[in-house]
Motif scaffolding. Structure first.
Motif, short mmCIF file in Angstrom:
data_model
loop_
_atom_site.label_atom_id
_atom_site.label_comp_id
_atom_site.label_asym_id
_atom_site.label_seq_id
_atom_site.Cartn_x
_atom_site.Cartn_y
_atom_site.Cartn_z
N ASP A 347 75.32 -6.26 75.43
CA ASP A 347 74.71 -7.04 76.41
C ASP A 347 73.44 -7.44 75.88
N ARG A 349 70.31 -9.85 75.23
CA ARG A 349 69.10 -10.36 75.89
C ARG A 349 68.53 -11.10 74.80
N SER A 372 77.62 -13.21 73.41
CA SER A 372 76.93 -12.26 74.43
C SER A 372 77.45 -10.69 74.02
#
Length: 407
Positions: A347, A349, A372
């Protein structure tokens, strides 16, 4: 007299090994047998003791082979848990403080693998586990108070070891920051030197164009007029002087053209300085032997992108290798591909680093692509557009002029 310099991480490793070997000396004396017979233990207990001691040493040596590296962190934490467990077993079998001394060795490793508060918690809990062990001893009359008092003695020793190792780990981090700053400084200095070289070449070319070129042009025109007015035998000498002036003017034009054509920033030294001495990972850089970009802004953007990739890989990837490939695409754009063999990300970020890289690229019309989800390793691609006549040295398409040359 100056003391010789040693690697403090290596010294810590060998100091822990020395403590471990010292704790194991009872296994090679009659004390272990006497102790076990006094406790009415079987011979199997001595074998278990020896196996636990051996397991502790093997795991310790593997864990400290690269202090400071967070690669395979979960496996290393599992190894620390096993070391703590076998230490407790040794203390339970031998009814001695040998297990607490082994935990002092563990306290030396903790600051290199865990954040401060987690390391302190691990150290305190493993020493407090000795309260249960000590309270089972007949020598302490099965008293928890006496067991706690004995444990605090070893807690003090562990705390001292932990703090010393924590200071050493912080110094190692500071040295790494210093190395990064030095690498960035060397890369920036190389880029500045290239910019100064180009600026000086451009200044010389302008001086040749504005002074020598113009004067030679005027001289050639005057000699042209003189060749029509002069009579023999002076006319022959005027024509020779006119030919010499034209040849000299052509030479000046060629020198000015060469000076202007070599107005490219050579990034080879800058990039090599940036990746020099990166710790804990091996950087594989693939680029042309001489890599040059004409626009200083684009050269700076590329340099900062590579710098950000290196920083993120060292801090977050837990990787052993980093591959960087820089190439010129058929459409004239510059392509940077970076990938490592780290833990990847499920994930993504984007922090300040990737956001800053994206912003720099967008300012010059480039773009950044980062998947991603990356289960194995981390990879990103950056595209940087270049002007039509800018690119790798020797690969730019410079068309020669077909008309009359002009200075």
């Amino acid at each position: 007299m100056r003391m010789p310099r040693f690697s403090h991480t290596r010294l810590l490793r060998y100091a822990g090994l020395f403590t471990y070997l010292s704790v194991g000396t009872p296994l090679f004396t009659t004390w272990a047998n006497q102790r076990l017979s006094l406790l009415q233990r079987t011979d199997m207990a001595l074998l278990v003791w020896a196996i636990c001691y051996l397991v502790f040493g093997i795991i310790y040596w593997l864990l400290t082979s690269n202090l400071g590296s967070r690669r395979y962190l979960a496996l290393k934490l599992l190894g620390m848990a096993v070391m703590t467990a076998v230490s407790i077993v040794i203390g339970w079998i031998s009814h001695s403080g040998l297990s607490a001394m082994l935990m002092v060795v563990i306290s030396m490793v903790l600051p290199w693998l865990l954040p401060l508060w987690m390391g302190v918690a691990w150290m305190v809990l493993q020493i407090l586990s000795q309260v249960v062990v000590f309270s089972r001893w007949p020598e302490y009359h099965f008293s928890i108070g006496l067991a706690f008092l004995q444990s605090t003695v070893y807690l003090g020793i562990s705390a001292l070891t932990f703090v010393i190792s924590l200071v050493a780990s912080q110094q190692a981090e500071e040295r790494e920051r210093q190395r990064q700053l030095n690498s960035e400084l060397r890369a920036t200095r190389a880029l500045l030197a290239e910019s100064s070289r180009i600026a000086e070449r451009m200044r010389i070319s302008r001086e040749l164009h504005d002074l020598v070129g113009h004067h030679l042009t005027a001289l050639s025109l005057n000699l042209e007029v003189a060749s029509h007015l002069a009579q023999a035998p002076a006319a022959e000498h005027v024509r020779k002087a006119q030919a010499t002036a034209k040849q000299l003017l052509a030479d000046v034009r060629e020198v000015v053209s060469e000076l202007r054509q070599d107005a490219e920033l050579d990034l080879t030294r800058a990039l090599s300085s940036l990746i020099e001495g990166v710790p804990s990972i091996r950087v594989h850089l693939q680029m042309p032997p001489r890599f040059a970009v004409e626009d200083p802004q684009r050269a700076q953007v590329l340099l900062r992108c590579v710098q950000e990739v290196l920083t993120n890989t060292v801090r977050h990837a837990n990787a052993g290798n980093l591959w960087l490939r820089i190439e010129r695409l058929p459409d004239g754009a510059l392509h940077l591909n970076a990938r490592d063999d780290g833990r990847g990300v499920l994930d993504l970020r984007q922090g300040n680093g990737l956001s800053g890289m994206r912003e720099r690229l967008e300012e010059v019309g480039g773009r950044l692509e980062v998947p991603s989800i990356q289960r194995r390793g981390f990879q990103l691609s950056a595209w940087l557009p270049l002007a039509p006549e800018v690119g790798f040295s020797g690969m730019a398409s410079r068309q020669p002029s077909t008309g009359p040359a002009a200075v």
